[in-house]
Design an enzyme around this catalytic site. Structure first.
Site, PDB file in Angstrom:
ATOM      1  N   ASN A 294       0.832  -1.087  -0.018  1.00 38.44           N
ATOM      2  CA  ASN A 294      -0.120   0.069   0.018  1.00 38.44           C
ATOM      3  C   ASN A 294       0.852   1.160  -0.138  1.00 38.44           C
ATOM      4  O   ASN A 294       0.288   2.129  -0.334  1.00 38.44           O
ATOM      5  CB  ASN A 294      -0.955  -0.045   1.429  1.00 38.44           C
ATOM      6  CG  ASN A 294      -1.917  -1.243   1.023  1.00 38.44           C
ATOM      7  OD1 ASN A 294      -1.676  -1.929   1.383  1.00 38.44           O
ATOM      8  ND2 ASN A 294      -3.179  -0.592   0.552  1.00 38.44           N
TER       9      ASN A 294
ATOM     10  N   TRP B 218      -0.700   5.664  -1.082  1.00 36.77           N
ATOM     11  CA  TRP B 218      -1.478   6.117   0.328  1.00 36.77           C
ATOM     12  C   TRP B 218      -2.309   5.260   0.747  1.00 36.77           C
ATOM     13  O   TRP B 218      -3.110   5.817   1.673  1.00 36.77           O
ATOM     14  CB  TRP B 218      -1.715   7.769  -0.047  1.00 36.77           C
ATOM     15  CG  TRP B 218      -0.690   8.659  -0.533  1.00 36.77           C
ATOM     16  CD1 TRP B 218       0.237   9.535   0.183  1.00 36.77           C
ATOM     17  CD2 TRP B 218      -0.394   8.779  -2.121  1.00 36.77           C
ATOM     18  NE1 TRP B 218       1.025  10.303  -0.726  1.00 36.77           N
ATOM     19  CE2 TRP B 218       0.805   9.954  -2.060  1.00 36.77           C
ATOM     20  CE3 TRP B 218      -0.716   8.425  -3.165  1.00 36.77           C
ATOM     21  CZ2 TRP B 218       1.233  10.228  -3.057  1.00 36.77           C
ATOM     22  CZ3 TRP B 218      -0.206   8.822  -4.309  1.00 36.77           C
ATOM     23  CH2 TRP B 218       0.645   9.747  -4.264  1.00 36.77           C
ATOM     24  N   ASP B 219      -2.704   4.258   0.323  1.00 31.80           N
ATOM     25  CA  ASP B 219      -3.751   3.567   0.573  1.00 31.80           C
ATOM     26  C   ASP B 219      -5.172   4.447   0.480  1.00 31.80           C
ATOM     27  O   ASP B 219      -5.862   4.270   1.498  1.00 31.80           O
ATOM     28  CB  ASP B 219      -3.671   2.858   2.022  1.00 31.80           C
ATOM     29  CG  ASP B 219      -4.530   1.932   2.324  1.00 31.80           C
ATOM     30  OD1 ASP B 219      -5.175   1.249   1.286  1.00 31.80           O
ATOM     31  OD2 ASP B 219      -4.784   1.472   3.313  1.00 31.80           O
ATOM     32  N   TYR B 220      -5.366   4.974  -0.671  1.00 33.65           N
ATOM     33  CA  TYR B 220      -6.348   5.741  -0.681  1.00 33.65           C
ATOM     34  C   TYR B 220      -7.349   5.278  -1.453  1.00 33.65           C
ATOM     35  O   TYR B 220      -7.927   5.666  -2.593  1.00 33.65           O
ATOM     36  CB  TYR B 220      -5.938   7.146  -1.303  1.00 33.65           C
ATOM     37  CG  TYR B 220      -5.595   8.248  -0.384  1.00 33.65           C
ATOM     38  CD1 TYR B 220      -5.847   8.381   0.894  1.00 33.65           C
ATOM     39  CD2 TYR B 220      -4.855   9.227  -0.913  1.00 33.65           C
ATOM     40  CE1 TYR B 220      -5.560   9.467   1.628  1.00 33.65           C
ATOM     41  CE2 TYR B 220      -4.418  10.281  -0.067  1.00 33.65           C
ATOM     42  CZ  TYR B 220      -4.662  10.538   1.198  1.00 33.65           C
ATOM     43  OH  TYR B 220      -4.349  11.537   2.078  1.00 33.65           O
TER      44      TYR B 220
END
Length: 627
Positions: free
Chosen positions: A269, A307-309
């Protein structure tokens, strides 16, 4: 934006009609994920008369102090078949009388209560299917488990439906054929469209570089047969990455023949040095043909996501009047705080989207995307483009630690990459919004949304240093995680002082309303009350939130979501709180609002989530107006 050939039939102007019905048959209320109820009796003038109709305890709860992991119960109650259905984090189904809360039947999946892919036992509820015929198992309730089983039971009796899969239980993990380092955990109920179940799954985040590639499964609701599957990672990249799965709810427009899937980020991630080639379907909203599984169009809202968005919630469908035409639209809320408003036939934006340059990475092997799309109309929620100032109160208590942190750690805007130096991360990984999504009044095209304002600190830890640490894997969305197979592990935490106070200025959460016809922000106000060591913050400080709102035709918004363990009614016109009740833990579920035997009800599942605070519960509470 990636576009695919769109059949001409899909380009014809269609009007998406909200189903005016008293039921609440899906995770977000309906297939359009509007979270809108046409209940008429709940108005700003009447909700002060709300009283508890009943309370029910599931018994399925753990605070993690004993042999069982903690529970995270964020299940939307389902009202269908004149019955209220609950899924629990012990993977049971409970059927209740909607008027009294009396138990009608229960079903136990007997699933192993082990945290196979998650730090907690999680459940977001059940799905309901009705064949339209009479007879045994012509109405079914579906429950998923963490060990990748999908159970089908008779909605009237709770008995397993033998003709579904193997004696009523489908082993979904049979389709986990590539990089299978964890099971396909079924924490989110499937989306039911006609006789088809659309099924995504959750995995073990932040653990591996190479993981199962995400896929969407279409299952026959009657037999359990796999109809088709669609994946979102190019086949040539599968040996070096994974996920881009669908772990949250989905949306469908049967008239257009499309399901809209919120696709998550690739693995690992927070570092993407092995996946720098484009993965255009990752961190996207993608439209998929329900019959064939073919991608019709896709809109990617984060390129090369490190950014693990994840796309955290189901997109919401609403028709928008513009220049004398009715445009079938889709609104995708994102963790970044953007609201992307698209034509749901084609994926074309209905408001301008800006391409803005974003900072480069200093991490080994990392190559960030040069630009990212910024949706500035409607205005982003909670002002995510500027890092909040240091909070003077927290700074004073910490003897200016917060100010020293601000000088020490990297921050160059919303898409600042994770770094060895340490990066201030805003919005944090739980996002401005998460799986609760938005609510829309389809009659007026007004959107309502709660948003968190949380700053986190993330640090990339070089592999040799990470492996030398005595670093146990973190808890719920925090702590150490290995990202095995990459040059870096990570450490992630909220940016706070020694006393646990946030280092950034409030508000910590907001509630907003937007006119989707124009993109105008109608209002934005602090929402909820923060809590630390038993002390409540000021109303002006607001609260981080998990869960989402429901809006009614009477002009009332119902929402739990906040740290202070209250369920609330807001005046939809102003965002002003007009009623509340104290429950046992944060009500991180989406409430169900429905009409049963001529009476309007609102029901909350009160489960808690340690992202907000440690309290957990097994409480279901129903409210109605006093007679």
């Amino acid at each position: 934006m990636l576009r695919y050939l769109v059949p001409a039939a899909f380009l014809a102007t269609t009007v998406f009609a909200h189903a005016q019905q008293p039921a609440w048959t899906a995770f977000h209320g309906d297939l359009a994920s509007t979270k809108f109820s046409n209940a008429q009796s709940f108005t700003p003038e009447t909700v002060s008369q709300l009283k508890r109709a009943w309370e029910y305890r599931t018994g399925d709860v753990s605070d993690g102090s004993g042999e069982l992991p903690e529970t995270v119960w964020s299940a939307t109650p389902i009202y269908a078949n004149e019955t209220l259905y609950l899924g629990t984090p012990f993977y049971r189904i409970i059927a209740l009388d909607p008027a009294t809360g009396a138990e009608r039947w229960t079903y136990d999946s007997e699933s192993a209560l082990e945290p196979l892919t998650q730090p907690a036992l999680k459940n977001r509820g059940v799905a309901y299917w009705d064949s339209g015929s009479a007879g045994s198992c012509e109405k079914r309730v579906f429950l998923g488990t963490m060990d990748a089983e999908l159970h089908a039971v008779d909605a009237d009796t709770g008995a397993l439906c033998d003709e579904f899969a193997e004696g009523g239980i489908l082993n979904v993990n049979q389709w986990n054929r590539v990089n299978d380092v964890f099971p396909f955990s079924l924490l989110q109920p499937p989306l039911v469209v006609g006789d088809t179940l659309l099924l995504g799954w959750a995995g073990k985040d932040w653990e591996y570089t190479v993981a199962p590639p995400g896929n969407l499964l279409a299952i026959d609701a009657r037999s359990g047969e796999l109809l088709w599957e669609t994946s979102f990672i190019p086949s040539e990249l599968v040996p070096q990455t994974g996920t881009a799965n669908i772990w949250t709810a989905m949306t469908a427009d049967p008239e257009l023949g499309m399901v809209y899937a919120p696709v998550s980020s690739p693995s690992p991630n927070y570092w993407g040095g092995l996946r720098t080639d484009p993965i255009p379907l990752a961190t996207s909203v993608s439209a998929i043909d329900i019959e064939s599984g073919e991608i019709v169009w896709s809109f990617q809202h984060v390129r090369h996501d490190i950014w693990d968005y994840d796309t955290p919630s189901a997109p919401t469908l609403v028709d928008i009047e513009r220049d004398g035409q009715t445009i079938p639209a889709l609104v995708q809320a994102t963790k970044q705080g953007f609201l992307f408003v698209l034509d749901r036939r084609t994926g074309e934006p209905l408001f301008p989207i800006e391409e803005r340059p974003t900072p480069p990475s200093t991490a080994e092997g990392e190559v960030t995307a040069a630009t990212q799309p910024f949706a500035m109309t409607p205005r982003p929620m909670g002002n995510p483009l500027e890092l909040p100032d240091v909070w003077p109160l927290a700074d004073l208590v910490s003897m200016w630690q917060c100010s020293r942190d601000r000088d020490q750690y990297l921050y160059e805007g919303i898409f600042t990459p994770p770094s060895e130096q340490g990066t201030l991360f805003f919005p944090g990984t739980a996002g401005a919004t998460n799986w609760g999504g938005v609510a829309v009044d389809p009659l007026n095209a007004i959107l309502y949304v709660n948003a968190s304002r949380i700053v986190q600190l993330i640090r990339l830890i070089p592999r040799a240093e990470y492996d030398s640490l005595d670093a146990t894997t973190g808890g719920n969305e925090e702590g150490y995680s290995p990202q095995e197979g990459s040059p870096y592990g990570i450490y992630l935490t909220d940016w706070s002082n020694w006393a646990g106070m946030p280092c950034w200025e409030p508000p910590f959460g907001t509630f907003s309303a937007y006119d989707l016809k124009t993109g105008e922000l109608l209002y934005e106000t602090p929402f909820g009350r923060a809590q630390l060591y038993g002390f409540y913050g000021l109303e002006a400080w607001g609260s981080p939130t998990l869960g989402g709102p429901v809006v009614t035709a009477g002009g009332v918004v119902f929402i739990g979501a906040s740290v202070d363990s209250r369920v609330r009614a807001l005046n939809a016109a102003t965002g002003e709180e007009i009623w509340s009740d104290l429950v046992e833990a944060p009500a991180v579920s989406i409430p169900a609002v429905f009409t049963h035997e001529g009476v309007d009800y609102v029901v909350f599942a009160v489960g808690g989530n340690s992202i907000l605070k440690p309290e957990v519960s097994d409480q279901a509470v129903a409210y109605r107006l006093a007679p």
